[in-house]
Scaffold this motif. Sequence first.
Motif, PDB file in Angstrom:
ATOM      1  N   ARG A 193       2.317  24.766  -6.564  1.00  0.00           N
ATOM      2  CA  ARG A 193       3.602  24.602  -5.890  1.00  0.00           C
ATOM      3  C   ARG A 193       3.401  23.994  -4.495  1.00  0.00           C
ATOM      4  O   ARG A 193       4.158  23.106  -4.067  1.00  0.00           O
ATOM      5  N   ALA A 194       2.384  24.469  -3.778  1.00  0.00           N
ATOM      6  CA  ALA A 194       2.092  23.912  -2.456  1.00  0.00           C
ATOM      7  C   ALA A 194       1.700  22.430  -2.572  1.00  0.00           C
ATOM      8  O   ALA A 194       2.109  21.592  -1.753  1.00  0.00           O
ATOM      9  N   GLN A 195       0.923  22.120  -3.622  1.00  0.00           N
ATOM     10  CA  GLN A 195       0.519  20.726  -3.829  1.00  0.00           C
ATOM     11  C   GLN A 195       1.728  19.845  -4.125  1.00  0.00           C
ATOM     12  O   GLN A 195       1.869  18.734  -3.602  1.00  0.00           O
ATOM     13  N   ARG A 196       2.654  20.346  -4.968  1.00  0.00           N
ATOM     14  CA  ARG A 196       3.852  19.560  -5.278  1.00  0.00           C
ATOM     15  C   ARG A 196       4.725  19.371  -4.049  1.00  0.00           C
ATOM     16  O   ARG A 196       5.261  18.278  -3.812  1.00  0.00           O
ATOM     17  N   ASP A 197       4.872  20.415  -3.238  1.00  0.00           N
ATOM     18  CA  ASP A 197       5.670  20.299  -2.014  1.00  0.00           C
ATOM     19  C   ASP A 197       5.035  19.320  -1.030  1.00  0.00           C
ATOM     20  O   ASP A 197       5.735  18.541  -0.363  1.00  0.00           O
ATOM     21  N   ALA A 198       3.687  19.359  -0.927  1.00  0.00           N
ATOM     22  CA  ALA A 198       3.007  18.435  -0.006  1.00  0.00           C
ATOM     23  C   ALA A 198       3.180  16.992  -0.468  1.00  0.00           C
ATOM     24  O   ALA A 198       3.430  16.087   0.344  1.00  0.00           O
ATOM     25  N   ASP A 199       3.049  16.755  -1.780  1.00  0.00           N
ATOM     26  CA  ASP A 199       3.238  15.403  -2.301  1.00  0.00           C
ATOM     27  C   ASP A 199       4.675  14.935  -2.091  1.00  0.00           C
ATOM     28  O   ASP A 199       4.924  13.758  -1.766  1.00  0.00           O
ATOM     29  N   SER A 200       5.620  15.841  -2.280  1.00  0.00           N
ATOM     30  CA  SER A 200       7.028  15.485  -2.070  1.00  0.00           C
ATOM     31  C   SER A 200       7.286  15.131  -0.614  1.00  0.00           C
ATOM     32  O   SER A 200       7.984  14.142  -0.313  1.00  0.00           O
ATOM     33  N   ALA A 201       6.713  15.925   0.307  1.00  0.00           N
ATOM     34  CA  ALA A 201       6.877  15.615   1.732  1.00  0.00           C
ATOM     35  C   ALA A 201       6.226  14.289   2.078  1.00  0.00           C
ATOM     36  O   ALA A 201       6.756  13.488   2.870  1.00  0.00           O
ATOM     37  N   LEU A 209       0.824  -1.211   0.000  1.00  0.00           N
ATOM     38  CA  LEU A 209       0.000   0.000   0.000  1.00  0.00           C
ATOM     39  C   LEU A 209       0.860   1.264   0.000  1.00  0.00           C
ATOM     40  O   LEU A 209       0.550   2.247  -0.690  1.00  0.00           O
ATOM     41  N   GLN A 210       1.934   1.239   0.780  1.00  0.00           N
ATOM     42  CA  GLN A 210       2.815   2.406   0.824  1.00  0.00           C
ATOM     43  C   GLN A 210       3.483   2.645  -0.527  1.00  0.00           C
ATOM     44  O   GLN A 210       3.582   3.794  -0.991  1.00  0.00           O
ATOM     45  N   ILE A 211       3.941   1.582  -1.154  1.00  0.00           N
ATOM     46  CA  ILE A 211       4.596   1.741  -2.462  1.00  0.00           C
ATOM     47  C   ILE A 211       3.596   2.248  -3.499  1.00  0.00           C
ATOM     48  O   ILE A 211       3.912   3.112  -4.330  1.00  0.00           O
ATOM     49  N   ARG A 212       2.366   1.715  -3.438  1.00  0.00           N
ATOM     50  CA  ARG A 212       1.342   2.196  -4.370  1.00  0.00           C
ATOM     51  C   ARG A 212       1.064   3.691  -4.160  1.00  0.00           C
ATOM     52  O   ARG A 212       0.943   4.451  -5.137  1.00  0.00           O
ATOM     53  N   THR A 213       1.003   4.106  -2.894  1.00  0.00           N
ATOM     54  CA  THR A 213       0.753   5.522  -2.605  1.00  0.00           C
ATOM     55  C   THR A 213       1.921   6.389  -3.067  1.00  0.00           C
ATOM     56  O   THR A 213       1.732   7.511  -3.559  1.00  0.00           O
ATOM     57  N   ILE A 214       3.144   5.879  -2.917  1.00  0.00           N
ATOM     58  CA  ILE A 214       4.315   6.635  -3.377  1.00  0.00           C
ATOM     59  C   ILE A 214       4.259   6.839  -4.888  1.00  0.00           C
ATOM     60  O   ILE A 214       4.523   7.938  -5.399  1.00  0.00           O
ATOM     61  N   ASP A 247       1.735   9.488  -5.531  1.00  0.00           N
ATOM     62  CA  ASP A 247       2.251  10.819  -5.200  1.00  0.00           C
ATOM     63  C   ASP A 247       3.255  11.301  -6.238  1.00  0.00           C
ATOM     64  O   ASP A 247       3.308  12.506  -6.576  1.00  0.00           O
ATOM     65  N   GLN A 248       4.068  10.373  -6.739  1.00  0.00           N
ATOM     66  CA  GLN A 248       5.025  10.770  -7.778  1.00  0.00           C
ATOM     67  C   GLN A 248       4.315  11.205  -9.056  1.00  0.00           C
ATOM     68  O   GLN A 248       4.728  12.182  -9.714  1.00  0.00           O
ATOM     69  N   LEU A 249       3.230  10.509  -9.405  1.00  0.00           N
ATOM     70  CA  LEU A 249       2.451  10.927 -10.570  1.00  0.00           C
ATOM     71  C   LEU A 249       1.841  12.311 -10.338  1.00  0.00           C
ATOM     72  O   LEU A 249       1.799  13.161 -11.257  1.00  0.00           O
ATOM     73  N   LYS A 250       1.378  12.551  -9.106  1.00  0.00           N
ATOM     74  CA  LYS A 250       0.823  13.867  -8.788  1.00  0.00           C
ATOM     75  C   LYS A 250       1.889  14.951  -8.900  1.00  0.00           C
ATOM     76  O   LYS A 250       1.623  16.067  -9.384  1.00  0.00           O
ATOM     77  N   GLN A 251       3.122  14.608  -8.419  1.00  0.00           N
ATOM     78  CA  GLN A 251       4.212  15.587  -8.536  1.00  0.00           C
ATOM     79  C   GLN A 251       4.508  15.892  -9.996  1.00  0.00           C
ATOM     80  O   GLN A 251       4.718  17.067 -10.377  1.00  0.00           O
ATOM     81  N   VAL A 304       5.832  11.732   0.118  1.00  0.00           N
ATOM     82  CA  VAL A 304       6.700  10.671  -0.415  1.00  0.00           C
ATOM     83  C   VAL A 304       7.851  10.395   0.546  1.00  0.00           C
ATOM     84  O   VAL A 304       8.200   9.238   0.823  1.00  0.00           O
ATOM     85  N   ARG A 305       8.467  11.449   1.061  1.00  0.00           N
ATOM     86  CA  ARG A 305       9.584  11.257   1.991  1.00  0.00           C
ATOM     87  C   ARG A 305       9.125  10.532   3.263  1.00  0.00           C
ATOM     88  O   ARG A 305       9.822   9.645   3.776  1.00  0.00           O
ATOM     89  N   VAL A 306       7.950  10.927   3.770  1.00  0.00           N
ATOM     90  CA  VAL A 306       7.433  10.270   4.980  1.00  0.00           C
ATOM     91  C   VAL A 306       7.159   8.790   4.711  1.00  0.00           C
ATOM     92  O   VAL A 306       7.504   7.919   5.523  1.00  0.00           O
ATOM     93  N   ARG A 307       6.545   8.498   3.568  1.00  0.00           N
ATOM     94  CA  ARG A 307       6.211   7.096   3.262  1.00  0.00           C
ATOM     95  C   ARG A 307       7.466   6.270   3.008  1.00  0.00           C
ATOM     96  O   ARG A 307       7.521   5.092   3.342  1.00  0.00           O
ATOM     97  N   ILE A 308       8.500   6.876   2.415  1.00  0.00           N
ATOM     98  CA  ILE A 308       9.770   6.148   2.242  1.00  0.00           C
ATOM     99  C   ILE A 308      10.372   5.816   3.603  1.00  0.00           C
ATOM    100  O   ILE A 308      10.913   4.718   3.809  1.00  0.00           O
ATOM    101  N   ALA A 309      10.277   6.754   4.542  1.00  0.00           N
ATOM    102  CA  ALA A 309      10.762   6.473   5.899  1.00  0.00           C
ATOM    103  C   ALA A 309       9.958   5.339   6.526  1.00  0.00           C
ATOM    104  O   ALA A 309      10.521   4.451   7.199  1.00  0.00           O
ATOM    105  N   HIS A 310       8.629   5.335   6.313  1.00  0.00           N
ATOM    106  CA  HIS A 310       7.799   4.247   6.834  1.00  0.00           C
ATOM    107  C   HIS A 310       8.195   2.910   6.216  1.00  0.00           C
ATOM    108  O   HIS A 310       8.247   1.878   6.903  1.00  0.00           O
TER     109      HIS A 310
END
Length: 387
Positions: free
Chosen positions: A164-172, A55-60, A63-67, A174-180
């Motif tokens: 820009r805010a949306q891209r930054d939120a998606d990027s953040a 699920l985390q990888i799918r969400t990442i 999020d990358q597509l959204k970015q 992604v980083r959180v989910r990679i840590a998870h």
Amino acid sequence: MAPEASKTSIPIPERTRSQFAAGRRALAIRFRPGPAVIATAALICLLTGLLYLALQIRTIFSDQLKQEYAGLVLEAVERADSARNVVGIWQQLPDAAQAGAAGYRGSQGYRQARTELAQRLASLAALVNASPSAAPRLPASSLTRDADLRDTDAALGAASAWWRAQRDADSADVRVRIAHIARTLIALAALLFCMLITALGMYAKRNRLLAGRSNEFEWAALHDAMTGLPNRRKLFASLEAVVTKSRAFAAPCKIAVLYVDLDGFKHVNDSLGHRVGDEFLIAVAKRFRESVRKGDVVARIGGDEFAILVCEFSTSAELGEIARRLIACVAQTDREIGVGGVRASIGIASFPDPVDDYQRLVASADEAMYQVKRSGKNSYAFANGAS
């Protein structure tokens, strides 16, 4: 004031406490998780972790597509903003009345710049409207060619800030989910390691249990259950081992077998019962074992018959001394238990002289024992008349 009631403790009987303790131990044993429960729980945890990772990888990926989509929108905003700047430059030039022919050309260029801006805005609006997320739409008043440039500037600024805010939120995110994912992988690796160690421990424990049971079965197959002495099978195996070892080292081998039969023992079972008879056999076996050397083998052949394998001796007189000690052991046990009348007849056969085949030692000693029985019992004799 009324006196305070005294508090006294009621003593619990020792038997009750022991029953409580036994009950707690029984409950602990009953609810102790077994290997199957542990394996099932570990497997469920592993599957849950793998599902969480999926699920985390799918969400990442989402999020990358959204970015990437936000990047496309921001590029469209930049192109529209560039077209807006061109229009602004044309606005700063003299009009057609003041510039003549140059003004005419400038007026035509201005119209082309407004047309280009309208096309850029239309492309931007198409991207925004096709966004998979709920993005704010561009005002329709800012999309026409004759729209107020202030509305256009406001729309472009709002779109640029939101995306820009949306891209930054998606990027953040992604980083959180990679840590998870990293923490989950560490936890799954630890779980797999623990499962491996547990499996190895269970395998080793099972092997120890099987080895212990195998040793128990082997011991039971080679020993008498009541006296703990080796049985006939173990006696012959020990005889074969002694001869094989002496031949391997090319050493002279002088061995002997003393065959012992208890005279009058049947009367003990018939008159006093098998319990007394068993006690007599156990006591005699213990004394036999104590009366010979550590390297010699005392075996119970069956019933009231025993055999002693003497692995090394010098003279026949030494064998006769051993036989006399065995006879004394039987007489001493008879006096101690008080059965009365139990004695021993012993036949002795030695290898290689006079018996030249070690496999016939037991049979030869048995024949010599029957000679003693026929000649009065409670004595010993050598096979083939040896003395």
